[in-house]
Design a protein around this motif. Structure first.
Motif, mmCIF file in Angstrom:
data_model
loop_
_atom_site.group_PDB
_atom_site.id
_atom_site.type_symbol
_atom_site.label_atom_id
_atom_site.label_comp_id
_atom_site.label_asym_id
_atom_site.label_seq_id
_atom_site.Cartn_x
_atom_site.Cartn_y
_atom_site.Cartn_z
ATOM 1 N N VAL A 84 -3.487 3.936 -7.276
ATOM 2 C CA VAL A 84 -4.924 3.665 -7.455
ATOM 3 C C VAL A 84 -5.470 2.911 -6.245
ATOM 4 C CG1 VAL A 84 -6.663 2.522 -8.886
ATOM 5 C CG2 VAL A 84 -4.738 3.699 -9.976
ATOM 6 N N LYS A 85 -4.810 1.810 -5.878
ATOM 7 C CA LYS A 85 -5.294 0.992 -4.756
ATOM 8 C C LYS A 85 -4.747 1.460 -3.409
ATOM 9 C CE LYS A 85 -7.877 -1.512 -5.304
ATOM 10 N NZ LYS A 85 -9.327 -1.291 -5.435
ATOM 11 N N GLU A 86 -3.715 2.285 -3.442
ATOM 12 C CA GLU A 86 -3.080 2.801 -2.228
ATOM 13 C C GLU A 86 -2.651 1.688 -1.281
ATOM 14 O OE1 GLU A 86 -5.722 5.808 -0.656
ATOM 15 O OE2 GLU A 86 -5.158 7.202 -2.249
ATOM 16 N N ARG A 87 -2.079 0.652 -1.881
ATOM 17 C CA ARG A 87 -1.544 -0.466 -1.093
ATOM 18 C C ARG A 87 -0.073 -0.202 -0.805
ATOM 19 N NH1 ARG A 87 -4.547 -4.542 -5.088
ATOM 20 N NH2 ARG A 87 -6.537 -4.655 -3.982
ATOM 21 N N THR A 88 0.366 -0.676 0.325
ATOM 22 C CA THR A 88 1.769 -0.513 0.676
ATOM 23 C C THR A 88 2.632 -1.380 -0.242
ATOM 24 O OG1 THR A 88 3.412 -0.708 2.424
ATOM 25 C CG2 THR A 88 1.595 -2.244 2.504
ATOM 26 N N PRO A 89 3.761 -0.853 -0.694
ATOM 27 C CA PRO A 89 4.610 -1.641 -1.595
ATOM 28 C C PRO A 89 5.601 -2.545 -0.877
ATOM 29 C CG PRO A 89 5.433 0.590 -1.459
ATOM 30 C CD PRO A 89 4.173 0.547 -0.619
ATOM 31 N N ASN A 90 5.572 -2.565 0.446
ATOM 32 C CA ASN A 90 6.578 -3.298 1.208
ATOM 33 C C ASN A 90 6.249 -4.772 1.421
ATOM 34 O OD1 ASN A 90 6.489 -0.471 1.798
ATOM 35 N ND2 ASN A 90 8.064 -0.820 3.303
ATOM 36 N N TYR A 91 5.010 -5.174 1.198
ATOM 37 C CA TYR A 91 4.596 -6.517 1.605
ATOM 38 C C TYR A 91 4.144 -7.380 0.439
ATOM 39 C CZ TYR A 91 4.690 -4.215 6.097
ATOM 40 O OH TYR A 91 5.101 -3.502 7.191
ATOM 41 N N ARG A 92 4.587 -8.635 0.475
ATOM 42 C CA ARG A 92 4.227 -9.611 -0.558
ATOM 43 C C ARG A 92 2.711 -9.767 -0.697
ATOM 44 N NH1 ARG A 92 7.348 -13.409 -2.541
ATOM 45 N NH2 ARG A 92 5.740 -14.980 -2.287
ATOM 46 N N LEU A 93 2.021 -9.847 0.430
ATOM 47 C CA LEU A 93 0.575 -10.065 0.379
ATOM 48 C C LEU A 93 -0.120 -8.964 -0.411
ATOM 49 C CD1 LEU A 93 -1.977 -11.599 1.115
ATOM 50 C CD2 LEU A 93 -2.040 -10.301 3.249
ATOM 51 N N LEU A 135 3.574 12.567 -4.772
ATOM 52 C CA LEU A 135 3.522 12.259 -6.193
ATOM 53 C C LEU A 135 2.070 12.069 -6.592
ATOM 54 C CD1 LEU A 135 6.397 9.651 -6.580
ATOM 55 C CD2 LEU A 135 6.373 11.958 -7.446
ATOM 56 N N ASP A 136 1.641 12.812 -7.568
ATOM 57 C CA ASP A 136 0.263 12.699 -8.048
ATOM 58 C C ASP A 136 -0.737 12.787 -6.897
ATOM 59 O OD1 ASP A 136 1.350 12.266 -10.571
ATOM 60 O OD2 ASP A 136 1.321 10.098 -10.326
ATOM 61 N N ASP A 137 -0.539 13.754 -5.990
ATOM 62 C CA ASP A 137 -1.422 13.994 -4.845
ATOM 63 C C ASP A 137 -1.441 12.856 -3.839
ATOM 64 O OD1 ASP A 137 -2.153 16.477 -5.833
ATOM 65 O OD2 ASP A 137 -3.810 15.623 -6.994
ATOM 66 N N HIS A 138 -0.444 11.986 -3.839
ATOM 67 C CA HIS A 138 -0.353 10.885 -2.881
ATOM 68 C C HIS A 138 0.924 11.061 -2.076
ATOM 69 C CE1 HIS A 138 -3.460 9.419 -5.363
ATOM 70 N NE2 HIS A 138 -3.452 8.191 -4.911
ATOM 71 N N VAL A 139 0.820 10.942 -0.796
ATOM 72 C CA VAL A 139 1.974 11.076 0.074
ATOM 73 C C VAL A 139 2.661 9.723 0.206
ATOM 74 C CG1 VAL A 139 2.751 11.633 2.409
ATOM 75 C CG2 VAL A 139 0.898 12.950 1.363
ATOM 76 N N ILE A 140 3.964 9.730 0.004
ATOM 77 C CA ILE A 140 4.757 8.525 0.191
ATOM 78 C C ILE A 140 5.486 8.696 1.514
ATOM 79 C CG2 ILE A 140 6.679 7.151 -0.699
ATOM 80 C CD1 ILE A 140 5.811 7.887 -3.465
ATOM 81 N N PRO A 141 5.395 7.731 2.402
ATOM 82 C CA PRO A 141 6.038 7.851 3.712
ATOM 83 C C PRO A 141 7.516 8.202 3.572
ATOM 84 C CG PRO A 141 4.772 5.828 3.577
ATOM 85 C CD PRO A 141 4.761 6.442 2.208
ATOM 86 N N PRO A 142 8.058 9.004 4.505
ATOM 87 C CA PRO A 142 9.446 9.459 4.403
ATOM 88 C C PRO A 142 10.462 8.342 4.246
ATOM 89 C CG PRO A 142 8.309 10.586 6.186
ATOM 90 C CD PRO A 142 7.375 9.538 5.647
ATOM 91 N N ALA A 143 10.335 7.274 5.002
ATOM 92 C CA ALA A 143 11.313 6.184 4.916
ATOM 93 C C ALA A 143 11.330 5.583 3.517
ATOM 94 C CB ALA A 143 10.998 5.110 5.943
ATOM 95 N N LEU A 144 10.173 5.421 2.917
ATOM 96 C CA LEU A 144 10.085 4.857 1.579
ATOM 97 C C LEU A 144 10.578 5.860 0.542
ATOM 98 C CD1 LEU A 144 9.241 2.554 -0.242
ATOM 99 C CD2 LEU A 144 6.935 3.492 -0.243
ATOM 100 N N ALA A 145 10.227 7.120 0.719
ATOM 101 C CA ALA A 145 10.608 8.149 -0.241
ATOM 102 C C ALA A 145 12.120 8.294 -0.321
ATOM 103 C CB ALA A 145 9.972 9.471 0.141
ATOM 104 N N GLN A 146 12.819 8.111 0.780
ATOM 105 C CA GLN A 146 14.265 8.251 0.782
ATOM 106 C C GLN A 146 14.934 7.062 0.116
ATOM 107 O OE1 GLN A 146 15.185 8.851 4.879
ATOM 108 N NE2 GLN A 146 14.344 10.922 4.905
ATOM 109 N N ARG A 147 14.297 5.939 0.125
ATOM 110 C CA ARG A 147 14.909 4.737 -0.437
ATOM 111 C C ARG A 147 14.760 4.657 -1.944
ATOM 112 N NH1 ARG A 147 12.642 -0.164 2.749
ATOM 113 N NH2 ARG A 147 11.141 1.313 3.479
#
Length: 161
Positions: free
Chosen positions: A65-74, A5-17
């Motif tokens: 923009v920041k390319e942070r993982t969306p899985n973690y609270r921190l 999406l928008d030239d950014h790869v989303i990991p397969p496990a996340l993309a399927q969810r």
């Protein structure tokens, strides 16, 4: 399956969810009082872009923009710290909506985030984490086959036994 999406790869496990572009709607379902900030006018249509919300821009800023993982609270807390001016500098030119809206929503979004109290910010962090990482929100049941350890002796003569 790898999603780009928008030239950014989303990991397969996340993309399927879940698709990050759909998450903002779930945020407002779970937090109806979260500010929408969707009053900005589209450059393309000249109409109010009602689906271009604070939640959608927050998610795009975090993931793309920041390319942070969306899985973690921190990571979400770091993103909110950016909005509060307590972490990294946010740049107008890379902020989501800058290229599609007549007015850059960055300052309005920062103001909206600043108006949230700690409980509200914690709630949005938890909701986003739960949406992107649903297994993290499921409590792990204790194993009934394991015995509970006994507490250590309180001290003194008890230690000599």
């Amino acid at each position: 399956m790898i999603v780009v999406l928008d030239d950014h790869v989303i990991p397969p496990a996340l993309a399927q969810r879940i698709s990050p572009s759909d998450v903002w709607q779930q945020v407002y379902q779970q937090l109806p009082d979260f500010p929408k900030e969707n009053k900005y006018v589209s450059k393309e249509t000249g109409k109010v872009a009602e689906n271009n919300t604070l939640a959608s821009r927050l998610i795009r800023y975090h993931v793309y923009v920041k390319e942070r993982t969306p899985n973690y609270r921190l990571d979400w807390k770091l993103t909110l710290a950016d909005y509060l001016g307590a972490n990294e500098i946010m740049y107008d030119v890379t902020y989501p909506g800058n290229d599609t809206l007549r007015e850059n929503p960055l300052e309005g979004d920062r103001t909206a985030i600043t108006r949230l109290n700690r409980r509200q910010r914690d709630a949005v962090v938890q909701v986003l984490t739960n949406i992107f990482n649903p297994r993290a929100s499921t409590p792990i049941a204790p194993n009934p086959n394991t015995s509970t350890p006994k507490p250590p002796p309180s001290g003194g003569a008890e230690l000599l036994k």
